[in-house]
Structures are given as structure tokens and as C-alpha cells.
Design a protein around this motif. Structure first.
Motif, PDB file in Angstrom:
ATOM      1  N   LEU A 129      53.273  42.323  44.734  1.00 51.68           N
ATOM      2  CA  LEU A 129      52.768  40.904  44.653  1.00 51.68           C
ATOM      3  C   LEU A 129      51.195  40.861  45.197  1.00 51.68           C
ATOM      4  O   LEU A 129      50.395  40.425  44.683  1.00 51.68           O
ATOM      5  N   ASN A 130      51.087  41.280  46.314  1.00 48.82           N
ATOM      6  CA  ASN A 130      49.530  41.413  46.821  1.00 48.82           C
ATOM      7  C   ASN A 130      48.684  41.902  45.925  1.00 48.82           C
ATOM      8  O   ASN A 130      47.587  41.484  45.723  1.00 48.82           O
ATOM      9  N   TYR A 131      48.876  43.239  45.562  1.00 47.61           N
ATOM     10  CA  TYR A 131      47.968  44.095  44.561  1.00 47.61           C
ATOM     11  C   TYR A 131      47.509  43.373  43.240  1.00 47.61           C
ATOM     12  O   TYR A 131      46.684  43.337  43.046  1.00 47.61           O
ATOM     13  N   TYR A 132      48.901  42.624  42.686  1.00 47.51           N
ATOM     14  CA  TYR A 132      48.541  42.110  41.577  1.00 47.51           C
ATOM     15  C   TYR A 132      47.485  40.616  41.421  1.00 47.51           C
ATOM     16  O   TYR A 132      46.572  40.562  41.052  1.00 47.51           O
ATOM     17  N   TYR A 133      48.022  39.957  42.521  1.00 45.98           N
ATOM     18  CA  TYR A 133      47.316  38.733  42.577  1.00 45.98           C
ATOM     19  C   TYR A 133      45.653  38.934  43.269  1.00 45.98           C
ATOM     20  O   TYR A 133      45.183  38.093  42.640  1.00 45.98           O
ATOM     21  N   ASP A 134      45.539  39.946  43.909  1.00 44.77           N
ATOM     22  CA  ASP A 134      44.381  40.237  44.558  1.00 44.77           C
ATOM     23  C   ASP A 134      43.480  40.521  43.450  1.00 44.77           C
ATOM     24  O   ASP A 134      42.281  40.472  43.471  1.00 44.77           O
ATOM     25  N   LYS A 135      43.924  41.574  42.720  1.00 45.60           N
ATOM     26  CA  LYS A 135      43.297  41.829  41.394  1.00 45.60           C
ATOM     27  C   LYS A 135      42.949  40.845  40.706  1.00 45.60           C
ATOM     28  O   LYS A 135      41.778  40.672  40.052  1.00 45.60           O
ATOM     29  N   THR A 136      43.925  39.746  40.449  1.00 48.21           N
ATOM     30  CA  THR A 136      43.403  38.816  39.429  1.00 48.21           C
ATOM     31  C   THR A 136      42.569  37.764  40.098  1.00 48.21           C
ATOM     32  O   THR A 136      41.577  37.306  39.483  1.00 48.21           O
ATOM     33  N   PHE A 137      42.575  37.411  41.299  1.00 48.66           N
ATOM     34  CA  PHE A 137      41.361  36.447  42.314  1.00 48.66           C
ATOM     35  C   PHE A 137      40.266  37.198  42.277  1.00 48.66           C
ATOM     36  O   PHE A 137      39.286  36.499  42.161  1.00 48.66           O
ATOM     37  N   THR A 138      40.259  38.189  42.462  1.00 44.82           N
ATOM     38  CA  THR A 138      38.963  39.121  42.588  1.00 44.82           C
ATOM     39  C   THR A 138      38.146  38.797  41.277  1.00 44.82           C
ATOM     40  O   THR A 138      36.838  38.611  41.106  1.00 44.82           O
ATOM     41  N   ARG A 139      38.859  39.272  40.132  1.00 49.06           N
ATOM     42  CA  ARG A 139      38.101  38.764  38.940  1.00 49.06           C
ATOM     43  C   ARG A 139      37.876  37.433  38.686  1.00 49.06           C
ATOM     44  O   ARG A 139      36.497  37.286  38.261  1.00 49.06           O
ATOM     45  N   ILE A 140      38.651  36.369  38.986  1.00 54.54           N
ATOM     46  CA  ILE A 140      38.151  35.049  39.015  1.00 54.54           C
ATOM     47  C   ILE A 140      36.974  34.753  39.731  1.00 54.54           C
ATOM     48  O   ILE A 140      35.890  34.030  39.208  1.00 54.54           O
ATOM     49  N   THR A 141      36.982  35.233  40.944  1.00 55.53           N
ATOM     50  CA  THR A 141      36.089  34.705  42.001  1.00 55.53           C
ATOM     51  C   THR A 141      34.576  35.592  41.722  1.00 55.53           C
ATOM     52  O   THR A 141      33.582  35.266  42.263  1.00 55.53           O
ATOM     53  N   THR A 142      34.639  36.662  40.886  1.00 59.23           N
ATOM     54  CA  THR A 142      33.259  37.345  40.748  1.00 59.23           C
ATOM     55  C   THR A 142      32.772  37.289  39.345  1.00 59.23           C
ATOM     56  O   THR A 142      31.512  37.772  39.239  1.00 59.23           O
ATOM     57  N   ILE A 143      33.458  36.346  38.574  1.00 58.82           N
ATOM     58  CA  ILE A 143      32.912  36.236  37.292  1.00 58.82           C
ATOM     59  C   ILE A 143      31.358  35.504  37.297  1.00 58.82           C
ATOM     60  O   ILE A 143      31.442  34.506  38.162  1.00 58.82           O
ATOM     61  N   GLN A 144      30.696  35.664  36.377  1.00 65.40           N
ATOM     62  CA  GLN A 144      29.498  34.920  36.649  1.00 65.40           C
ATOM     63  C   GLN A 144      29.131  33.613  35.878  1.00 65.40           C
ATOM     64  O   GLN A 144      29.828  33.536  34.707  1.00 65.40           O
ATOM     65  N   THR A 145      29.125  32.737  36.734  1.00 68.82           N
ATOM     66  CA  THR A 145      29.136  31.102  36.149  1.00 68.82           C
ATOM     67  C   THR A 145      27.706  30.688  36.578  1.00 68.82           C
ATOM     68  O   THR A 145      27.603  29.342  36.616  1.00 68.82           O
ATOM     69  N   GLU A 146      26.666  31.279  37.266  1.00 69.08           N
ATOM     70  CA  GLU A 146      25.513  30.815  37.503  1.00 69.08           C
ATOM     71  C   GLU A 146      24.856  29.879  36.310  1.00 69.08           C
ATOM     72  O   GLU A 146      24.680  30.401  35.353  1.00 69.08           O
ATOM     73  N   GLY A 147      24.617  28.730  36.494  1.00 67.97           N
ATOM     74  CA  GLY A 147      23.970  27.844  35.766  1.00 67.97           C
ATOM     75  C   GLY A 147      25.021  27.157  34.738  1.00 67.97           C
ATOM     76  O   GLY A 147      24.522  26.224  33.853  1.00 67.97           O
ATOM     77  N   ASP A 148      26.281  27.738  34.773  1.00 64.88           N
ATOM     78  CA  ASP A 148      27.247  26.843  34.128  1.00 64.88           C
ATOM     79  C   ASP A 148      27.650  25.334  34.604  1.00 64.88           C
ATOM     80  O   ASP A 148      27.526  25.422  35.790  1.00 64.88           O
ATOM     81  N   SER A 149      28.078  24.622  33.826  1.00 61.15           N
ATOM     82  CA  SER A 149      28.601  23.433  34.411  1.00 61.15           C
ATOM     83  C   SER A 149      29.913  23.611  34.970  1.00 61.15           C
ATOM     84  O   SER A 149      30.443  24.643  34.799  1.00 61.15           O
TER      85      SER A 149
END
Length: 306
Positions: free
Chosen positions: A70-90
């Protein structure tokens, strides 16, 4: 970049060794095919081409494996979410990108979702229940921060309820895609969900509906959630710390005031960095006068930010 930290409310999981990852991935496939209860440790070991004794070197039990899974799967998912480039986006564009990554991750790990969809497959343990609460709190806080950034005050009374609706809509669509085998771009699914939320937010706000689920009720189920601001008790402790700092001599107070200012500013961000919060609290704890209040604050924020 919107943030490079983990979502508020989640906890950092220690990096797994390659063999542990191999065992987890093999177990997910077996659990999806046979169910958790019907899969033995020996079968997992055979799938990984290791001995049963070697399995226990990495996981003391099948329940411990499930918790790591459970920890492994969701840690992988959240890491991807929080490191995606959104600079300058609304805020809306950033949320759309992050939702798309979230859905892409789920659809790429359909075996894991199948495990959770199997009725009665997963056992109840206190550790798994607490892990589930942390995960749910992280997901809800992610939605809350994004909703407030997009809709502002219009959505504020309904943030908790909207989160549950987003989760319900998402689950419905994802289960449909998994069960039917239909292929769809995650970005299209993200846009569809956001459009549905547009209609719900505008409808509730136009009618001045009373929220069916309050933020306090959601917090009582999963732990502290917040509308972009620290909870009242944390605010009170922050004020106490500032008052105590005010009694120090000027030279000593300067350093602790700076740490407290940085801490408060970070706590008010949509995606606070846990490392900064931890560091500033450690700085405050260096003073005997502040240590007790700082430790109480650390305990309160542990479930919310760090």
C-alpha cells in the motif's frame, strides 16, 4: 513546479530495496488473480524464484507485505503527482495535469486496483487501517488545495463534500475502464472529471446549498484536513510561541522569530514542504523556553503536514 514535496498528510516511506520491489510486484499480480487470502507466501516466493525463508528476510508476514504494498504504490503515485512540472500553469491547468498523472498511474497498475476491488479479499489490521487513513487524507488534501486554488471562496464551504464526490466519480470511471478494457487518454478523463466538478460547484454555490459533509466530519474520519490554513489549535500554539519569543533579549529573539516566520509562511502554502516545517520546528526546540510548545506543534502537524 507546484511542489516537489509529498502531499500534506502523507508520510515518507523508506526507500525499498530492489528485491522488496520485486516481491511486491509479484504479490500484486498473484493477489489480483487469486485474491489475497488464497495466495500463500510459498506461491509468492515461487513467483519471485526465491525460497520461502528468503521472503521472510524482507517481510516478516504476508500482512507486513500488504502494508508495504500500500505504501509503495501510493508513494510512487504521489511522488509523480507532486513532481510534475506545473510552473506557469493556472491552478486549473495544474490540477488537470496532476489528475491525469493520478489516473495514468492507476490505469498502469490495474492489478493493484483489482486487488482492492475483490470483495473481502484484503484483511483488516490496525496498521492497514491507519495506512488507509493516511492515504485517504493525502488524497483529500490534494483535492482540497486544488479546489480552493481553482474556485476560491465559492468552493470553500463544500471542500470536503466535493472531495468525496471527486473520489466517487473517479472511481466509477476508472472501474468502468478497467472492467470494459476501454482505452482512454488520462488527460481526457481528467478534463471530464473537472467539467463535472464545475457543474457541481456552480450548482451548489448558486443554490447556496448547505454542505452535506463538513470538513470537521471528514477530519474526524481521516485526521486533520484544512482549507489552506493551519487548524485553530496550531494557530494558538504559534501565537504562544511568538509571545514567548517576545520575552527574549533582542539578539536571541531574532533567530527564533525568523524560524517562526518561515514556519508560518510554509504552513500557509497550498503544498507545504515537510522538510522546511520539520527544520523550523527543530530550530525552535533548541530553546528551552520554546521546546515544549514546539514539540506539541510538531505532534499536531505530524498528521497534517509532516
Amino acid at each position: 513546479m507546484r511542489s516537489t514535496s509529498q502531499p500534506p498528510g502523507s508520510e515518507r516511506v523508506e526507500p525499498l530495496k530492489e528485491k522488496e520491489k520485486l516481491i511486491i510486484e509479484a504479490a500484486i499480480k498473484l493477489f489480483a488473480r487469486k485474491g489475497y487470502k488464497s495466495t500463500s507466501v510459498q506461491e509468492i516466493a515461487d513467483e519471485c524464484k526465491i525460497s520461502k525463508g528468503a521472503f521472510y528476510l524482507y517481510f516478516p508476514s504476508k500482512e507486513a507485505l500488504l502494508l508495504s504494498m500500500l505504501n509503495y504504490y501510493y508513494d510512487k503515485t504521489f511522488t509523480r503527482i507532486t513532481t510534475i512540472q506545473t510552473e506557469g500553469d493556472s491552478p486549473r491547468a495544474a490540477y488537470q495535469k496532476q489528475l491525469a498523472v493520478f489516473y495514468e498511474s492507476i490505469l498502469a497498475h490495474q492489478d493493484f486496483i483489482t486487488v482492492q476491488m475483490k470483495d473481502g479479499s484484503l484483511p483488516y489490521t490496525e496498521e492497514a487501517a491507519q495506512c488507509g487513513k493516511r492515504i485517504r487524507r493525502s488524497i483529500l488534501q490534494f483535492h482540497i488545495d486544488s479546489l480552493l486554488a481553482i474556485y476560491g471562496e465559492k468552493a470553500e464551504p463544500y471542500t470536503a463534500e466535493l472531495c468525496f464526490l471527486i473520489e466517487g466519480i473517479s472511481q466509477m470511471y476508472l472501474e468502468y475502464l478497467i472492467l470494459t478494457g476501454r482505452s482512454v487518454q488520462p488527460s481526457l478523463l481528467a478534463n471530464t472529471v473537472i467539467h463535472r466538478i464545475d457543474d457541481i460547484v456552480n450548482g451548489m454555490a448558486d443554490r447556496h446549498d448547505e454542505a452535506f459533509i463538513s470538513l470537521d466530519e471528514a477530519s474526524s474520519l481521516f485526521g486533520p484536513l484544512h482549507n489552506g490554513q493551519p487548524d485553530p489549535l496550531s494557530q494558538s500554539i504559534l501565537q504562544t510561541l511568538r509571545t514567548r519569543i517576545g520575552t527574549m533579549d533582542k539578539a536571541q529573539a531574532s533567530e527564533f522569530t525568523e524560524s517562526l516566520d518561515i514556519l508560518e509562511a510554509e504552513m500557509k502554502k497550498k503544498s507545504p514542504k515537510p522538510a522546511i516545517i520539520k527544520g523550523m520546528i527543530l530550530n525552535l526546540k533548541e530553546s528551552d523556553l520554546l521546546a515544549e510548545d514546539a514539540e506539541q506543534l510538531r505532534f499536531l502537524l505530524k498528521q497534517q503536514f509532516i
